[in-house]
Design a protein around this motif. Sequence first.
Motif, PDB file in Angstrom:
ATOM      1  N   TRP A 162      -4.359   6.674  -0.542  1.00 21.80           N
ATOM      2  CA  TRP A 162      -3.514   5.556  -0.166  1.00 21.80           C
ATOM      3  C   TRP A 162      -4.142   4.237  -1.388  1.00 21.80           C
ATOM      4  O   TRP A 162      -5.323   4.148  -1.435  1.00 21.80           O
ATOM      5  CB  TRP A 162      -3.700   4.901   1.053  1.00 21.80           C
ATOM      6  CG  TRP A 162      -2.825   5.621   2.125  1.00 21.80           C
ATOM      7  CD1 TRP A 162      -1.526   5.255   2.482  1.00 21.80           C
ATOM      8  CD2 TRP A 162      -3.160   6.751   2.804  1.00 21.80           C
ATOM      9  NE1 TRP A 162      -1.343   6.499   3.298  1.00 21.80           N
ATOM     10  CE2 TRP A 162      -2.214   7.359   3.702  1.00 21.80           C
ATOM     11  CE3 TRP A 162      -4.587   7.564   2.895  1.00 21.80           C
ATOM     12  CZ2 TRP A 162      -2.132   8.592   4.498  1.00 21.80           C
ATOM     13  CZ3 TRP A 162      -4.481   8.779   3.579  1.00 21.80           C
ATOM     14  CH2 TRP A 162      -3.406   9.076   4.269  1.00 21.80           C
ATOM     15  N   TRP A 166      10.012   4.723  -1.809  1.00 22.66           N
ATOM     16  CA  TRP A 166       9.321   5.019  -2.914  1.00 22.66           C
ATOM     17  C   TRP A 166       9.299   3.604  -3.690  1.00 22.66           C
ATOM     18  O   TRP A 166      10.354   2.957  -3.826  1.00 22.66           O
ATOM     19  CB  TRP A 166       9.790   6.088  -3.739  1.00 22.66           C
ATOM     20  CG  TRP A 166       9.769   7.387  -2.908  1.00 22.66           C
ATOM     21  CD1 TRP A 166      10.953   8.084  -2.552  1.00 22.66           C
ATOM     22  CD2 TRP A 166       9.156   8.507  -2.869  1.00 22.66           C
ATOM     23  NE1 TRP A 166      10.837   8.910  -1.980  1.00 22.66           N
ATOM     24  CE2 TRP A 166       9.573   9.494  -2.082  1.00 22.66           C
ATOM     25  CE3 TRP A 166       7.798   8.638  -3.306  1.00 22.66           C
ATOM     26  CZ2 TRP A 166       8.897  10.719  -1.761  1.00 22.66           C
ATOM     27  CZ3 TRP A 166       7.138   9.790  -3.060  1.00 22.66           C
ATOM     28  CH2 TRP A 166       7.532  10.921  -2.135  1.00 22.66           C
ATOM     29  N   HIS A 171       4.548   5.540  -5.740  1.00 25.75           N
ATOM     30  CA  HIS A 171       3.947   5.825  -4.288  1.00 25.75           C
ATOM     31  C   HIS A 171       5.043   5.666  -3.561  1.00 25.75           C
ATOM     32  O   HIS A 171       6.116   5.463  -3.323  1.00 25.75           O
ATOM     33  CB  HIS A 171       3.045   4.361  -4.301  1.00 25.75           C
ATOM     34  CG  HIS A 171       2.429   4.185  -5.505  1.00 25.75           C
ATOM     35  ND1 HIS A 171       0.964   4.562  -5.434  1.00 25.75           N
ATOM     36  CD2 HIS A 171       2.368   3.567  -6.746  1.00 25.75           C
ATOM     37  CE1 HIS A 171       0.170   3.891  -6.333  1.00 25.75           C
ATOM     38  NE2 HIS A 171       1.224   3.610  -7.165  1.00 25.75           N
ATOM     39  N   LYS A 172       4.442   6.265  -2.103  1.00 26.16           N
ATOM     40  CA  LYS A 172       5.504   6.497  -0.922  1.00 26.16           C
ATOM     41  C   LYS A 172       4.829   5.381  -0.071  1.00 26.16           C
ATOM     42  O   LYS A 172       3.643   5.330   0.342  1.00 26.16           O
ATOM     43  CB  LYS A 172       5.294   7.739  -0.473  1.00 26.16           C
ATOM     44  CG  LYS A 172       6.586   8.035   0.789  1.00 26.16           C
ATOM     45  CD  LYS A 172       6.458   9.506   1.134  1.00 26.16           C
ATOM     46  CE  LYS A 172       5.118   9.936   1.656  1.00 26.16           C
ATOM     47  NZ  LYS A 172       5.286  11.382   2.356  1.00 26.16           N
ATOM     48  N   THR A 173       5.888   4.958   0.794  1.00 24.97           N
ATOM     49  CA  THR A 173       5.538   3.894   1.824  1.00 24.97           C
ATOM     50  C   THR A 173       6.494   4.094   3.169  1.00 24.97           C
ATOM     51  O   THR A 173       7.729   4.586   2.875  1.00 24.97           O
ATOM     52  CB  THR A 173       5.727   2.559   1.502  1.00 24.97           C
ATOM     53  OG1 THR A 173       5.276   1.506   2.697  1.00 24.97           O
ATOM     54  CG2 THR A 173       7.016   2.091   0.983  1.00 24.97           C
ATOM     55  N   THR A 232       0.968  -1.305  -0.081  1.00 21.18           N
ATOM     56  CA  THR A 232      -0.040   0.152   0.171  1.00 21.18           C
ATOM     57  C   THR A 232       1.075   1.282   0.085  1.00 21.18           C
ATOM     58  O   THR A 232       1.835   1.262   0.919  1.00 21.18           O
ATOM     59  CB  THR A 232      -0.824   0.108   1.267  1.00 21.18           C
ATOM     60  OG1 THR A 232      -1.688  -1.384   1.185  1.00 21.18           O
ATOM     61  CG2 THR A 232      -1.867   1.225   1.083  1.00 21.18           C
ATOM     62  N   GLY A 233       0.495   2.119  -0.959  1.00 25.15           N
ATOM     63  CA  GLY A 233       1.387   3.114  -1.122  1.00 25.15           C
ATOM     64  C   GLY A 233       0.506   4.491  -1.161  1.00 25.15           C
ATOM     65  O   GLY A 233      -0.750   4.593  -1.303  1.00 25.15           O
ATOM     66  N   LYS A 234       1.309   5.584  -0.829  1.00 24.11           N
ATOM     67  CA  LYS A 234       0.445   7.008  -0.670  1.00 24.11           C
ATOM     68  C   LYS A 234       1.059   7.941  -1.879  1.00 24.11           C
ATOM     69  O   LYS A 234       1.972   8.002  -2.033  1.00 24.11           O
ATOM     70  CB  LYS A 234       0.706   7.563   0.628  1.00 24.11           C
ATOM     71  CG  LYS A 234       0.004   8.984   0.865  1.00 24.11           C
ATOM     72  CD  LYS A 234       0.328   9.421   2.296  1.00 24.11           C
ATOM     73  CE  LYS A 234      -0.546  10.716   2.366  1.00 24.11           C
ATOM     74  NZ  LYS A 234      -0.642  11.897   1.378  1.00 24.11           N
ATOM     75  N   ASP A 235      -0.062   8.432  -2.366  1.00 30.16           N
ATOM     76  CA  ASP A 235       0.352   9.465  -3.626  1.00 30.16           C
ATOM     77  C   ASP A 235      -0.758  10.711  -3.358  1.00 30.16           C
ATOM     78  O   ASP A 235      -1.368  10.687  -2.383  1.00 30.16           O
ATOM     79  CB  ASP A 235       0.079   8.976  -4.996  1.00 30.16           C
ATOM     80  CG  ASP A 235      -1.345   8.313  -5.246  1.00 30.16           C
ATOM     81  OD1 ASP A 235      -2.210   8.731  -4.572  1.00 30.16           O
ATOM     82  OD2 ASP A 235      -1.383   7.396  -6.090  1.00 30.16           O
ATOM     83  N   ILE A 272      11.860  -0.434  -6.279  1.00 30.59           N
ATOM     84  CA  ILE A 272      11.589   0.202  -4.945  1.00 30.59           C
ATOM     85  C   ILE A 272      12.973   0.892  -4.785  1.00 30.59           C
ATOM     86  O   ILE A 272      13.945   0.505  -4.938  1.00 30.59           O
ATOM     87  CB  ILE A 272      11.495  -0.764  -3.770  1.00 30.59           C
ATOM     88  CG1 ILE A 272      10.063  -1.801  -4.243  1.00 30.59           C
ATOM     89  CG2 ILE A 272      11.024   0.056  -2.543  1.00 30.59           C
ATOM     90  CD1 ILE A 272      10.027  -2.704  -3.252  1.00 30.59           C
TER      91      ILE A 272
END
Length: 224
Positions: free
Chosen positions: A129, A148, A156-158, A122-125, A140
């Motif tokens: 999420w 990222w 995406h950021k984790t 799960t990543g945030k942009d 990665i």
Amino acid sequence: MMTQSITTVAHEMAMHYQTILADWLPKQSSIAIALHNEYIYFSSTTDQFQLSVGTPVQKNSVAHAVLTSNSKIDAMMDETLFNQPYYGIGYPILINNERAALIVILPMHFSFPDKEPINFLTGKDDNGWSPVLIEDIMYIESLNKKTWFYEKGTQHKTSITLKELQLSLPKQFLRIHRSYIINIHYIKTITRDLTSNFQVTLINDMTLPISQSYVSEIRNILNF
């Protein structure tokens, strides 16, 4: 200076633990014991890891963490101790009633047989999420103390570090550099740059460096 009795006890304890752990220890594993901030025992079945008895325990090592916390520690470590990354599992033990550490040293791509790899990340942009299937992730990256991951042009950021991810990802993911993990399904070519260092180009034409400390392990895995 360690006495003969401590040396004998360390050897006997190492043999005992090797027997207990034999069901899951791979052939490439090594065993070390640290006492009084130095290694007093080392045994290895491979030339990949070499350590001399009497070598001081470094502050950023698994052994130091075990001796300091008196608790089990497992972590992916950098190349400081063996000139190549490794996965270490440390156990607190007692030798003649003195606190010591038993360290199992494993190849960097070791994974436990009964541990299921993750199948999504799960990543945030900018939109929130999003869970991303692991097979869709190309590579990665660790950049500016953030992690990222990239899939089909989307970033995406984790909050999960590369060290933590390396222990949870499926086998098609390889650590090639302190800052990069790649999905081998997206490799286009592996070449040498102008200074003869290896580099990998992905199918999106992104070229990433392969650190010298990872080359031997990667060549063994990819057979080139």
